[in-house]
Design a protein around this motif. Structure first.
Motif, PDB file in Angstrom:
ATOM      1  N   ASN A 211      14.027   7.481 -10.168  1.00  0.00           N
ATOM      2  CA  ASN A 211      14.033   9.156 -10.576  1.00  0.00           C
ATOM      3  C   ASN A 211      15.558   9.736 -10.486  1.00  0.00           C
ATOM      4  OD1 ASN A 211      13.377  11.362 -11.631  1.00  0.00           O
ATOM      5  ND2 ASN A 211      11.982  11.832 -10.266  1.00  0.00           N
ATOM      6  N   ARG A 328      -0.160  11.949 -17.692  1.00  0.00           N
ATOM      7  CA  ARG A 328       1.392  11.625 -17.867  1.00  0.00           C
ATOM      8  C   ARG A 328       1.771  11.279 -19.378  1.00  0.00           C
ATOM      9  NH1 ARG A 328       4.692   7.027 -14.349  1.00  0.00           N
ATOM     10  NH2 ARG A 328       6.548   8.445 -14.001  1.00  0.00           N
ATOM     11  N   ASP A 356       5.463  16.564 -11.302  1.00  0.00           N
ATOM     12  CA  ASP A 356       6.038  15.295 -10.859  1.00  0.00           C
ATOM     13  C   ASP A 356       6.741  14.724 -12.254  1.00  0.00           C
ATOM     14  OD1 ASP A 356       4.746  15.285  -8.537  1.00  0.00           O
ATOM     15  OD2 ASP A 356       2.922  14.124  -9.006  1.00  0.00           O
ATOM     16  N   GLN A 358       9.911  12.890 -14.118  1.00  0.00           N
ATOM     17  CA  GLN A 358      10.814  11.772 -13.750  1.00  0.00           C
ATOM     18  C   GLN A 358      11.679  11.362 -14.916  1.00  0.00           C
ATOM     19  OE1 GLN A 358       9.633   8.983 -10.875  1.00  0.00           O
ATOM     20  NE2 GLN A 358       9.677   7.433 -12.237  1.00  0.00           N
ATOM     21  N   TYR A 368       5.874   7.403 -10.057  1.00  0.00           N
ATOM     22  CA  TYR A 368       6.590   8.653  -9.984  1.00  0.00           C
ATOM     23  C   TYR A 368       7.114   8.442  -8.320  1.00  0.00           C
ATOM     24  CZ  TYR A 368       7.786  13.151  -8.374  1.00  0.00           C
ATOM     25  OH  TYR A 368       8.359  14.452  -7.727  1.00  0.00           O
TER      26      TYR A 368
END
Length: 731
Positions: A211, A328, A356, A358, A368
């Motif tokens: 990330n 997600r 969260d 990324q 993540y």
């Protein structure tokens, strides 16, 4: 890291053969992706590191034999500072020696390392503008560097993390496999001796973290409920709906500590209507143009079918349907710029929660994990709220105006000293926005006119005049001379017009810029014509000496002192007033946050103390209420102090006993004014000496208190970045 990247892309190709990733939410194939990764990647690297220098030197001679000084650098000194074994790097800054350099010869292959880590401590933060790290590649003169890599101001130890991807090649470099020299550079902010202590300098691997989005979980909020590194897509608040009702926007665009996917916070956006600020946009992150990347986020909504758009620089916009459970989602594509941003945009009325996020190389998201840089020290943040800012009364003015710069460099409007206290606006704002700026106490607005007809601009000038303000017309670079000539002929007689601002931050004065300056001077000799620069170290084109300085958060408010001093020295030589653009922006591009209220207070007073007689803030209305209230209070104080700051009455002998407090002393109508500000974040108690002030009390302006004076001395306490203004009688 490179090998891992290739393996992950191989996994993605297999995964995409089973699932069409671009058309499905990430939650549908996350389990399969993890299985494939486990099968195909035997091991992910542990957090390996290579020590570039642990600074375990026992003598000065031993340190000097390794780290060679140059410029303002003195010999390195082994030390133990607050229990940390380190190398102390002393700097002796002078007017003509503004950079200190220490070089270490090495033979390193850094190809497989992902970031650099170094512990650092300043003993005199005000004297240092920034500290840079460079790596010389090969036998030639190729350097990788970050000239603004690790600026920060604190007197405590902290760790700076520099991703290797953010260092750039200043000249052709053979590669990271052949590093011959490591360089530490310390750059002067203010001409005082200083020292930097450094420890634990190492190259490290990423431990599988892919990330590259800072504060991807919205955990870091240094100001109110606004997450660092995230904003609404541009500087400040600009739409009329949000400017006139910013409190409602702050309630609807905020972190949430109750509805979370992981950690302590998520970002909540409640959208009503088509308000442009109802989106989340990341700061710039470094990427490789043409490479594939994937942006993912966990999102939920308060309705079962909420349309939301995801995109990043170069990708197509992915429209998704968000439900009431955390899920997600992702979008993939090839970045089109070395600096990329990621966006999440609710498309209908309702509430979404985001967590969260990324951004990573490849075409399928990995598990993540927050970015490596989130481990870096965030800085020492000082907050101090202005609860009830004093407001300046809006007063009309005559229909005739005379603008003059006198022989003492004073900027006069109708014969009276005038300090433009301006809100910068990168467009032609609506009348409602003008009203908001005027009621906040600003006496000037600087507007950028694009291609608007002169009739429309003149109508807005009428609104500005009726609200008791003046206007600086900012001529954008896209404006041709024909349009400019129409503006000049149609506006030069308007009483609201204060100055022509014809160019911003030019690298050099081109014939086109010179022609524009000459045209404005010819058609309107009654107003000053000026250009704003990023560096002002010579007599430059323009009737006003102007530069901009935006140090927060990587540097300190104290940086303003050195730049304003340099600007004022050049302005004195050329007989020009000194104006400065200060930072009121953040949460976009390369600025992770806005200044806090105390930081803005410090920057503004440092500019005034060191000679600035025009203050402009870039740009639009700030996101935070703390900063907006501070600017309103500063507007009142600058109006109050204008005749004092311009006074030509002589006074001498007054002083303060600590360098951290900057001081200007003025006499006005027989009374002495001490204008002082603490440049540092830590509190400090100082003593002032004022000859002839025995047996009198000093009034502390804007604070409703008084201090006793004894034997020409008095003592006062300053909080971090705090200003005090004293008014007292002298014999």
């Amino acid at each position: 890291m490179v090998k891992q990247h290739v393996l992950c892309e191989d996994v993605v190709m297999i995964g995409c053969a089973v699932l069409n990733m671009r058309k499905m939410s990430c939650g549908h194939f996350r389990a399969l992706a993890i299985v494939l990764l486990v099968l195909l990647i035997p091991s992910i690297c542990a957090c390996e590191q290579l020590s570039i220098d642990g600074f375990q030197y026992t003598t000065t001679d031993a340190a000097f034999a390794v780290w060679k000084p140059d410029g303002a650098a003195l010999s390195p000194e082994p030390a133990v500072v607050e229990g940390v074994k380190c190398l102390r790097l002393p700097c002796r800054f002078r007017k003509d020696t503004t950079r200190a350099i220490w070089d270490k010869q090495v033979d390193l292959n850094l190809s497989d390392y992902d970031y650099f880590s170094i512990k650092i401590k300043f003993d005199n933060p005000s004297a240092i503008r920034m500290v840079s790290v460079y790596f010389k590649s090969g036998a030639g003169n190729g350097w990788y560097g970050r000239t603004e890599a690790i600026r920060n101001v604190t007197e405590k130890w902290h760790t700076i993390i520099i991703p290797k991807s953010t260092l750039y090649a200043e000249s052709p470099c053979p590669g990271w496999n052949d590093i011959r020299t490591v360089r530490i550079s310390v750059w002067q902010s203010y001409m005082e001796d200083a020292a930097v202590s450094i420890a634990d300098f190492s190259a490290q691997k990423s431990d599988g973290i892919r990330n590259i989005l800072p504060n991807s979980g919205f955990e870091l909020c240094n100001t109110e409920s606004i997450p660092d590194y995230w904003g609404t897509g541009h500087w400040g608040i600009g739409s009329v709906e949000t400017v006139t009702n910013t409190g409602d926007w702050r309630r609807r665009w905020t972190v949430d500590n109750k509805v979370i996917h992981s950690g302590k916070r998520s970002l909540r956006i409640e959208r009503e209507g088509a308000v442009p600020e109802m989106q989340a946009c990341s700061n710039w992150v470094h990427a490789n143009p043409g490479d594939s990347y994937v942006f993912s986020a966990w999102i939920k909504s308060d309705n079962p079918d909420m349309p939301v758009a995801l995109a990043f620089s170069g990708s197509k916009t992915e429209k998704i349907s968000v439900g009431k459970e955390w899920q997600r989602f992702c979008v993939t594509g090839k970045v089109d710029s070395a600096l990329a941003t990621c966006r999440i945009m609710p498309l209908d009325a309702g509430t979404v929660w985001i967590d969260d996020t990324q951004f990573e190389a490849g075409i399928m998201p990995s598990e993540y994990r927050s970015a490596i840089t989130d481990k870096s020290f965030a800085g020492e943040i000082v907050h101090r709220k202005v609860k009830n800012p004093q407001s300046a009364k809006i007063e009309p003015y005559p229909d005739k105006v005379q603008v003059k710069i006198d022989e003492n460099r004073r900027f006069l409007v109708n014969g009276k000293p005038f300090i433009p206290f301006a809100m910068g606006w990168e467009s032609v704002p609506q009348p409602e926005i003008i009203h908001e700026i005027a009621h906040a106490g600003f006496n000037t607005v600087c507007i950028m006119a694009g291609s608007q007809p002169v009739e429309d601009i003149r109508k807005l000038f009428d609104v500005i005049r009726d609200d008791g303000m003046r206007v600086i017309l900012w001529v954008g670079s896209a404006t041709d001379n024909d349009m400019l000539q129409q503006w000049i002929n149609g506006l030069k007689d308007h009483p609201a017009l204060l100055a022509w601002y014809i160019c911003d931050e030019p690298e050099k004065i081109t014939p086109q810029i010179q022609d524009r300056y000459d045209l404005v001077k010819k058609l309107d000799p009654t107003r000053p014509v000026y250009i704003n620069y990023t560096i002002y170290n010579l007599n430059k084109l323009g009737d006003i000496a102007s530069l901009d300085d935006y140090p927060i958060p990587e540097s300190s408010p104290a940086a303003i002192a050195g730049d304003a001093d340099m600007l004022e020295r050049c302005a004195i030589e050329s007989g020009k007033p000194t104006w400065i653009w200060l930072q009121a922006h953040g949460y976009a591009y390369c600025y992770s946050r806005e200044p806090t209220g105390p930081e803005e207070e410090c920057m503004t007073y440092l500019a005034l103390i060191h000679g600035a007689r025009g203050i402009s803030y870039f740009a639009q209305k700030p996101h935070s209420n703390e900063l907006w209230n501070e600017m309103k209070q500063l507007a009142f104080e600058v109006r109050t102090l204008t005749p004092v700051l311009y006074s030509l009455e002589k006074v001498s002998g007054a002083c303060v006993d600590k360098k951290a407090v900057h001081l200007a002393v003025k006499r006005y109508k027989g009374e002495v004014y001490l204008i002082a500000v603490n440049e540092r974040p830590n509190p400090i108690t100082v003593s002032f000496t004022v000859p002839g002030a025995d047996r009198f009390k000093t009034e502390v302006l804007f604070e409703n208190r008084k201090l006793g004076v004894k034997h020409g001395r008095f003592t006062d306490h300053f909080e971090g970045y705090q200003r005090h203004v004293y008014k007292l009688r002298c014999l």
